[in-house]
Scaffold this active site. Structure first.
Site, PDB file in Angstrom:
ATOM      1  N   ASP A  61       0.822  -1.207   0.000  1.00  0.00           N
ATOM      2  CA  ASP A  61       0.000   0.000   0.000  1.00  0.00           C
ATOM      3  C   ASP A  61       0.858   1.261   0.000  1.00  0.00           C
ATOM      4  O   ASP A  61       2.041   1.209   0.321  1.00  0.00           O
ATOM      5  CB  ASP A  61      -0.878   0.014   1.253  1.00  0.00           C
ATOM      6  N   LYS A  83      -4.110   3.221  -2.940  1.00  0.00           N
ATOM      7  CA  LYS A  83      -5.326   3.866  -3.429  1.00  0.00           C
ATOM      8  C   LYS A  83      -5.380   5.321  -2.997  1.00  0.00           C
ATOM      9  O   LYS A  83      -6.424   5.834  -2.661  1.00  0.00           O
ATOM     10  CB  LYS A  83      -6.553   3.135  -2.873  1.00  0.00           C
ATOM     11  N   MET A 197      -8.110   9.120   9.281  1.00  0.00           N
ATOM     12  CA  MET A 197      -8.728   9.645   8.050  1.00  0.00           C
ATOM     13  C   MET A 197      -9.718  10.774   8.355  1.00  0.00           C
ATOM     14  O   MET A 197     -10.826  10.805   7.811  1.00  0.00           O
ATOM     15  CB  MET A 197      -9.461   8.516   7.297  1.00  0.00           C
TER      16      MET A 197
HETATM   17  N1  SAH Z   1      -4.385   0.184   8.867  1.00  0.00           N
HETATM   18  C1  SAH Z   1      -3.809   1.496   9.170  1.00  0.00           C
HETATM   19  C2  SAH Z   1      -4.808   2.612   8.947  1.00  0.00           C
HETATM   20  C3  SAH Z   1      -5.223   2.758   7.500  1.00  0.00           C
HETATM   21  S1  SAH Z   1      -6.335   4.085   7.259  1.00  0.00           S
HETATM   22  C4  SAH Z   1      -3.305   1.480  10.623  1.00  0.00           C
HETATM   23  O1  SAH Z   1      -3.583   0.539  11.367  1.00  0.00           O
HETATM   24  O2  SAH Z   1      -2.597   2.403  11.001  1.00  0.00           O
HETATM   25  C5  SAH Z   1      -5.243   5.363   6.761  1.00  0.00           C
HETATM   26  C6  SAH Z   1      -5.180   6.429   7.838  1.00  0.00           C
HETATM   27  O3  SAH Z   1      -4.322   5.972   8.889  1.00  0.00           O
HETATM   28  C7  SAH Z   1      -4.587   7.740   7.389  1.00  0.00           C
HETATM   29  O4  SAH Z   1      -5.562   8.546   6.751  1.00  0.00           O
HETATM   30  C8  SAH Z   1      -4.165   8.336   8.713  1.00  0.00           C
HETATM   31  O5  SAH Z   1      -5.275   8.843   9.413  1.00  0.00           O
HETATM   32  C9  SAH Z   1      -3.677   7.090   9.453  1.00  0.00           C
HETATM   33  N2  SAH Z   1      -2.233   6.890   9.329  1.00  0.00           N
HETATM   34  C10 SAH Z   1      -1.612   5.798   8.885  1.00  0.00           C
HETATM   35  N3  SAH Z   1      -0.271   5.930   8.948  1.00  0.00           N
HETATM   36  C11 SAH Z   1      -0.043   7.158   9.469  1.00  0.00           C
HETATM   37  C12 SAH Z   1       1.131   7.881   9.803  1.00  0.00           C
HETATM   38  N4  SAH Z   1       2.344   7.402   9.617  1.00  0.00           N
HETATM   39  N5  SAH Z   1       0.982   9.115  10.338  1.00  0.00           N
HETATM   40  C13 SAH Z   1      -0.239   9.637  10.553  1.00  0.00           C
HETATM   41  N6  SAH Z   1      -1.377   8.990  10.264  1.00  0.00           N
HETATM   42  C14 SAH Z   1      -1.288   7.766   9.730  1.00  0.00           C
END
Ligand code: SAH
Length: 291
Positions: A61, A83, A197
């Site tokens: 991803d 995506k 998000m």
């Molecule tokens: N499965 C992922 C989340 C996916 S949804 C998890 O467990 O972390 C994607 C959202 O995750 C982004 O829009 C943001 O809100 C958050 N996110 C993921 N990685 C991030 C990062 N390094 N810093 C800040 N927000 C992050």
């Protein structure tokens, strides 16, 4: 993508580690759905690292740290399946179909996702497609941004002086709109709210929380690129959360709650860069339950 970030001896060391930890073999025809952690490549699990080093194909991803891909074995196929807005986009159904077809060709297929695969990342949808197609799969949890990203910002998801409950929510429903949540219950029931998000609707969310009784001066934070070298942390208030989110870059985590104040004491990355930490960040906090 260069395949020489690590040499053969280092690659063998990963295999020795896998043996020492008695990690399961990555069998042909299997799909492993693994979390890569929020950004810092060191936050991948030992199982995740083992999977990257053994996979024939890695579907990754947008939020996965690309350094991890350099640990794939020479000749492994790396497929971008992200995506994110503005970039080449893959349909969820295409990703699921690709996973099934690669597994049926007898490949060791690694689906590598940001954070944890089962937290707001459609990992469950992909796993359900595999289950339906009777493709064997393993789930490898990862460090989710809502916990690991906060830790890198020096904000603990819980502290017994501030919250006995934490709520994780997404600001983005399947239709792209703000999900229709019970904001009054969330506002009353959860001292700490961690939002994925949620940049786009941050102002709207803050307004709903304040309308439900949350203090406009309550501490809030916006953490961008958590655990990546360009991580930024904006400490703000609920009133200003929308503006702070609008100024921030994606990906970002939002946090609302008293525990955000602990950043003043626990910003260990800031301390590494010379910042002086405040030993008493909660001195004005009412402690409702000394627990
Ligand atoms: N499965 C992922 C989340 C996916 S949804 C998890 O467990 O972390 C994607 C959202 O995750 C982004 O829009 C943001 O809100 C958050 N996110 C993921 N990685 C991030 C990062 N390094 N810093 C800040 N927000 C992050």
């Amino acid at each position: 993508m260069s395949a020489d970030l690590i040499n053969a001896a280092e690659r063998a060391a990963i295999q020795r580690l896998a043996r020492a930890l008695a990690l399961p073999a990555f069998e042909p025809g299997w799909v492993w759905l693994a979390g890569a952690g929020p950004g810092d490549p060191g936050l991948i699990t030992a199982l995740g690292l083992h999977a990257v080093s053994r996979a024939d194909v890695v579907l990754y991803d947008a939020l996965v740290n690309k350094t991890l891909l350099e640990l794939a074995r020479p000749g492994a196929e790396l497929i971008y399946a992200g995506k994110r807005a503005g970039k080449r986009s893959c349909k969820q159904s295409d990703i699921s179909r690709t996973l099934v077809s690669l597994a049926r060709k007898g490949k060791c297929v690694l689906r590598l996702k940001g954070g944890d695969p089962f937290v707001f990342g459609r990992g469950a949808e992909e796993a359900l497609s595999l289950a339906r197609a009777q493709v064997p799969f393993r789930i490898v949890p990862g460090v989710t941004a809502g916990i690991g990203g906060l830790a890198y910002a020096g904000i603990p998801a819980t502290h017994r002086d501030t919250n006995h409950v934490v709520t994780f929510l997404t600001g983005h429903g399947a239709d792209g709109k703000l999900p229709d949540l019970d904001w009054t219950s969330i506002s009353r029931g959860s001292p700490t709210i961690v939002l994925y998000m949620a940049r786009k609707y941050a102002g709207e969310i803050a307004a709903k929380l304040m309308a439900a009784g949350r203090d406009t001066d309550e501490a809030a934070a916006v953490i961008s690129n958590a655990s990546f070298p360009d991580q930024t942390v904006r400490i703000t208030t609920l009133r200003e959360l929308g503006a702070a989110a609008a100024e921030s870059t994606a990906p970002a985590m939002l946090v609302v709650g008293e525990n955000v104040k602990l950043h003043a004491s626990l910003d260990w990355l800031g301390a590494l860069a010379g910042k002086t930490l405040n030993p008493e960040p909660l001195s004005h906090t009412k402690i409702s339950d000394a627990g």
